[in-house]
Scaffold this active site. Structure first.
Site, PDB file in Angstrom:
ATOM      1  N   CYS A  95      23.919  36.787  -0.589  1.00  0.00           N
ATOM      2  CA  CYS A  95      22.465  36.998  -0.524  1.00  0.00           C
ATOM      3  C   CYS A  95      21.789  36.181   0.572  1.00  0.00           C
ATOM      4  O   CYS A  95      20.715  36.548   1.048  1.00  0.00           O
ATOM      5  CB  CYS A  95      21.817  36.652  -1.866  1.00  0.00           C
ATOM      6  SG  CYS A  95      22.571  37.478  -3.271  1.00  0.00           S
ATOM      7  N   HIS A 346      15.768  43.868  -2.993  1.00  0.00           N
ATOM      8  CA  HIS A 346      16.646  42.812  -2.485  1.00  0.00           C
ATOM      9  C   HIS A 346      17.873  43.437  -1.817  1.00  0.00           C
ATOM     10  O   HIS A 346      18.954  43.438  -2.387  1.00  0.00           O
ATOM     11  CB  HIS A 346      17.048  41.900  -3.655  1.00  0.00           C
ATOM     12  CG  HIS A 346      18.004  40.812  -3.317  1.00  0.00           C
ATOM     13  ND1 HIS A 346      18.188  40.309  -2.050  1.00  0.00           N
ATOM     14  CD2 HIS A 346      18.857  40.102  -4.112  1.00  0.00           C
ATOM     15  CE1 HIS A 346      19.099  39.344  -2.081  1.00  0.00           C
ATOM     16  NE2 HIS A 346      19.528  39.214  -3.321  1.00  0.00           N
ATOM     17  N   CYS A 376      18.767  31.979  -4.012  1.00  0.00           N
ATOM     18  CA  CYS A 376      20.052  31.766  -4.663  1.00  0.00           C
ATOM     19  C   CYS A 376      21.086  32.698  -4.049  1.00  0.00           C
ATOM     20  O   CYS A 376      20.755  33.682  -3.389  1.00  0.00           O
ATOM     21  CB  CYS A 376      19.951  31.979  -6.169  1.00  0.00           C
ATOM     22  SG  CYS A 376      19.441  33.642  -6.664  1.00  0.00           S
TER      23      CYS A 376
END
Length: 390
Positions: A95, A346, A376
């Protein structure tokens, strides 16, 4: 007035695509590399510089296969018409990939290994699924809990550890949609979104300039009716309090302060500090806490010095847990003021640069000087960047 030193790393510009739904979304017929190339071209067009000065194109992408394979970073540069003398590489920190691209470019500038970089990231989760081709080592279960690979369950774990209620999560998710839609209707995303051609539901060609995942009609009553998505028996995390699967790209123009001055380009911000940190994979969503603490220490600051914050909303339970750990629960008016990933989506490799671009625009709109972007990372990591307007 901030006085820049020659090797300060400055952000000259940042852009992104609108965020498209992964399932039958507006970018269903648009490739990840094509979408990214549009943003690179936009950076060149918006800023008066010679692309022959570009040292490297550094692109974050998580699932590097199919249209995202064979070093998409290099392919993007070629598609965008960047001179072949510029390099291209692809980075994967899950991510945090495109924020890592920013950090990598910054480190090279700081150490004299180039002055001009285009960084960014992309993920077309509709074309390349998150787990496409992934083959996890069975021995990994000896080292971390098997459920650590299931992001929703890590959010459930954080929620339970921090006593985050279902009601708090629903309210957090609803507020994300409200803020994102307000930002959309008030034009607060206009400076960052580059229109890219896609298709509407009927298949007609359209210029895509509005984030498709936002639910302007979302209500608390609707959210409360949803069943838990990951733990059907005792869970509190639902689809409405999870970041949406989506398709999108982001990009930034980064250079040394000296080079920006030579080119007559006005920097919008400089990087004050950067950090990554690890944590237990079972609570991967906690990663922004140690990463932020490191970044603050390196900048000689405290969390109270942060005036605007972007925290990637993987899940409401995760976001609320991080805010609690950083003593920001009562300061949510400065966090994700234009909404977050629950509303915007996302796209994995895109999000790090996306939240940094959104942070910079939010700081300019709010007239704040110091900002933090943090997120995160799956399997137990966090990444953070502190920027200062100049």
């Amino acid at each position: 007035m901030t006085i820049l030193s020659p090797k300060d790393v400055v952000i000259v510009d940042g852009v992104r695509s609108a965020m498209g739904k992964t399932k039958n979304g507006m970018f269903r017929h648009v490739r990840a590399d094509s979408m990214s190339a549009e943003l690179v071209r936009a950076l060149v067009e918006r800023n008066d510089f010679d692309p022959r000065d570009v040292e490297d194109i550094i692109w974050g992408c998580v699932n590097q296969t199919l249209e995202q394979g064979l070093n998409i970073g290099r392919n993007i540069g070629l598609l965008a018409g960047i001179p072949k003398t510029a390099g291209g590489q692809t980075i994967n920190r899950l991510c945090g990939s495109s924020m890592q691209a920013l950090h990598t470019a910054a480190a090279q500038i700081m150490t004299g290994q180039g002055d001009v970089f285009i960084i960014g990231g992309v993920e077309h989760m509709g074309h390349v699924g998150m787990m496409h081709g992934v083959d996890l080592n069975p021995e990994a279960s000896k080292h971390y809990a098997k459920a650590s690979n299931m992001m929703g369950l890590t959010a459930e774990m954080l929620g339970r550890m921090n006593n985050i209620t279902r009601e708090e999560q629903d309210a957090f998710g609803l507020e994300s949609h409200r803020r994102a839609w307000a930002a959309t209707t008030e034009g607060r995303f206009d400076n960052e979104i580059i229109g890219i051609e896609g298709h509407d539901e009927a298949g007609r060609l359209q210029l895509c300039t509005v984030d498709e995942v936002i639910r302007p009609d979302a209500t608390m009553e609707q959210m409360q009716k949803l069943r838990p998505a990951f733990d059907p028996v005792g869970g509190t995390v639902t689809a409405a309090t999870s970041s949406a699967l989506s398709d999108g790209a982001s990009a930034m123009l980064i250079m040394s302060a000296q080079k920006a001055k030579e080119l007559g380009l006005k920097p919008r911000a400089r990087i004050r500090s950067m950090a990554i940190a690890g944590c237990d994979a079972a609570i991967m969503g906690y990663g922004p806490v140690p990463a932020t603490q490191k970044a603050l220490k390196r900048a000689g600051m405290s969390i109270d010095d942060m005036q605007t914050i972007e925290l990637n909303e993987a899940f409401a339970a995760q976001g609320l847990s991080v805010l609690k750990a950083l003593n920001l629960t009562d300061k949510q008016d400065i966090v994700n003021i234009n909404g977050g990933a629950i509303a915007l989506g996302h796209p994995l490799g895109c999000s790090g640069a996306r939240i940094t671009v959104t942070l910079l625009n939010a700081m300019e709109q709010s007239d704040t000087e110091i900002g933090l972007a943090t997120m995160c990372i799956g399997l137990g990591q966090g990444i953070a960047t502190i920027i200062e307007r100049v």
